[in-house]
Design an enzyme around this catalytic site. Structure first.
Site, PDB file in Angstrom:
ATOM      1  CG  ASP A 256      -1.609   5.754   9.002  1.00  0.00           C
ATOM      2  OD1 ASP A 256      -1.467   4.867   8.132  1.00  0.00           O
ATOM      3  OD2 ASP A 256      -1.121   5.660  10.158  1.00  0.00           O
TER       4      ASP A 256
ATOM      5  CB  THR B 218      -0.939  -0.019   1.225  1.00  0.00           C
ATOM      6  OG1 THR B 218      -1.782  -1.156   1.086  1.00  0.00           O
ATOM      7  CG2 THR B 218      -1.784   1.233   1.309  1.00  0.00           C
TER       8      THR B 218
HETATM    9 ZN    ZN Z   1      -2.996  -1.673  -0.328  1.00  0.00          ZN
HETATM   10 ZN    ZN Z   2      -3.262  -5.309   1.719  1.00  0.00          ZN
END
Ligand code: ZN
Ligand code: ZN
Length: 538
Positions: free
Chosen positions: A153, A70
């Site tokens: 966040d 991410t």
């Molecule tokens: Zn992700």
């Molecule tokens: Zn993930």
């Protein structure tokens, strides 16, 4: 004279016609490319279908580095380059100077704003080593307004960059949107009001299938590949969240209602901050985290993931219809992509006689440690994070051993595991020894300060797990260099864009490189992406 007057009038008109008043960037956390087609029968006319029937569909867009997590994903989308340049090599990496793991957006020098406990608020983009497209826009045209929002966040802090007018994320302790002193010392009054009226408590509901059960492509609800979430007896619909998840804001994030909360927050933000009403282009970055949380628990072939996308489509429709009304149909651009996709549950792959499986990381480390201990009398490894092995430099130096010899030794032990496809040392990467395309992807994701001494990747379909417990064989993850993790949707809509499908290979870094030209900005510092010229031409 008359001609000059005409020119003077025409120029701003042309400018407005080409430059959108607002760009909305949507990242769906963990979205595979094929969801667009597999779930299309659930979609309304104004959600995903806006992109598919009237926008630009870049059908062959891939991540070009490993690991596909991410933090690196959001940073790469918004900087137009890979971790090699922007420095976000993982969600968490091992920091040699502090001798501990650090989170990609944790910043001890700032405080939470909007809640009393600081646990979820010490966040900033300070680890980013290059500017984002949002930084470049704001730095060039200070009257532009730039905002970013997400449940996670890191998915708010990285897209918004260093100059964001407001980056807000969800506080797992209070169920409200918060920020940090990096951006401001007090939440704007509209955010405070939103938090009081519209928060996790008011959005929580039970989760039932949106559509007729017979319309879902997966019919088996209770599969052995799904995690049973806390409070539920089985991984099946309906989920009685109101009876077991009330007040549990972490659990709220696995419900489709977290997507609705985020959309409504975005709509409120557009209105309250007057986005799209400026003479300069504004930008709103939003990231839906819930699909990732649901995807990890249930996998890409579950009823749960299918329903999450059926419902997310309605969120997109709500967003499009509001932009039409508030900003005007031809005045905005929306793009949608994902920060990575996901591998099918490896247990399902092996059960169906497909390649894949699990790699027991703790057993692997024990084996490396035993061999090093036998040869050198010491365990020379300090840490392992994200398939990066960090050597213990002070110990190696005190034993007067050669660091690169130990690196090579660890790499060759790793290569002896049948599940390991490639193991390469940091020194070899820095010397430019690249033997195959997978090594190139490792280099694109490498940082000499933040990555390990030896980096390895597993064969396709394999997931590294921390133990061989049967619970580890439910649910799934991502992070690899393979297409099931790298092939993501890339969709564009708006501002008189010509409807088309683009099949040539594109890289995730091409998004910001395209935005640079759409906004007539200077390319950013270490940007490596190339503009998608088909979108820019009229
Ligand atoms: Zn992700
Ligand atoms: Zn993930």
């Amino acid at each position: 004279m008359r001609k000059l007057v005409l020119c003077g009038l025409l120029v701003p008109f042309v400018f407005l016609g080409q430059t959108p008043k607002i760009i909305v960037g949507i990242v769906v956390d963990q979205m595979c490319y094929d969801y667009l087609y597999r779930f299309q029968h659930h979609f309304s006319t104004d959600g995903f279908n806006r992109f598919l029937t009237s926008g630009v569909n870049c059908r062959n867009t891939n991540y070009n580095y490993v690991p596909t997590y991410t933090g690196p994903g959001h940073a790469s989308i918004y900087t137009g380059t890979t971790p090699y340049n922007h420095g976000i090599v993982a969600n968490e990496w091992y920091d040699r100077t502090q001798a501990k793991g650090v989170n990609c957006v944790f910043d001890p020098s700032v405080q939470a704003v909007g809640n009393s406990s600081s646990g979820y608020g010490q966040v900033s983009p300070h680890h980013l080593e290059t500017m984002t497209i949002t930084d470049q826009l704001k730095f060039t045209y200070p009257s532009s307004k730039v905002f970013s929002i997400s449940i996670k966040d890191r998915s708010a802090a990285l897209p918004g960059g260093h100059l964001s007018d407001g980056s807000y994320w969800f506080d797992y302790s209070s169920g409200k949107f918060i920020t940090s002193t990096f951006y401001m010392n007090q939440l704007p009054s509209w955010v405070q009001t939103f938090n009081e009226q519209k928060n996790a408590d008011s959005y929580l509901a039970d989760w039932e299938l949106l559509n007729d059960p017979s319309s879902y492509s997966r019919r088996i609800d209770n599969s052995p590949y799904e995690v049973t979430i806390k409070g539920a007896k089985t991984p099946t619909f309906p989920y009685a969240f109101t009876s077991f998840a009330r007040g549990n804001y972490s659990q709220f994030t696995i419900t489709p209602f977290a997507n609705t909360l985020l959309t409504d927050f975005a709509l409120e933000l557009i209105q309250r901050e007057g986005l799209g009403k400026n003479d300069a282009t504004d930008m709103l970055c939003m990231s839906y985290s819930t699909p990732d949380i649901v995807g990890h628990a249930f996998g890409p072939y579950s009823l749960e993931i299918e329903d999450i996308y059926a419902r997310l489509d309605l969120e997109l429709a709500k967003l499009f219809n509001t932009l039409d009304k508030q900003v005007g149909k031809h005045n905005y651009v929306v793009f949608l992509t994902a920060d990575h996709a996901v591998v099918p549950v490896p247990q399902q792959l092996t059960d169906e006689k497909l390649p894949g499986g699990y790699f027991d990381m703790s057993a692997c480390l024990t084996s490396i440690n035993t061999q090093l201990q036998k040869k050198y009398g010491s365990i020379l490894i300090q840490s392992e994070e994200n398939q990066n092995i960090y050597l213990d430099y002070p110990l190696i130096d005190s034993l007067k051993l050669n660091r690169s010899v130990i690196q090579q030794e660890v790499a060759s032990i790793l290569r002896s595991f049948p599940e390991v496809k490639v193991a390469v040392t940091g020194s070899d990467l820095e010397r430019g020894i690249i033997q195959d395309p997978w090594m190139q992807m490792i280099l694109n994701g490498y940082s000499k300060e933040r990555s390990g001494d030896v980096i390895f990747i597993l064969k396709p379909g394999y997931l590294a797990i921390s133990s061989n417990a049967s619970s580890e064989h439910k649910g799934t993850s991502h992070g690899s260099a393979f297409n099931y993790d790298t092939h993501v949707p890339l969709l564009w809509y708006g501002n008189r864009m010509k409807h088309q499908e683009i099949f040539r290979p594109l890289e995730i870094t091409d998004i910001s490189a395209t935005l640079v030209h759409m906004l007539k900005l200077q390319r950013i510092g270490s940007m490596t992406g190339k503009p998608i010229v088909e979108i820019l031409g009229h």
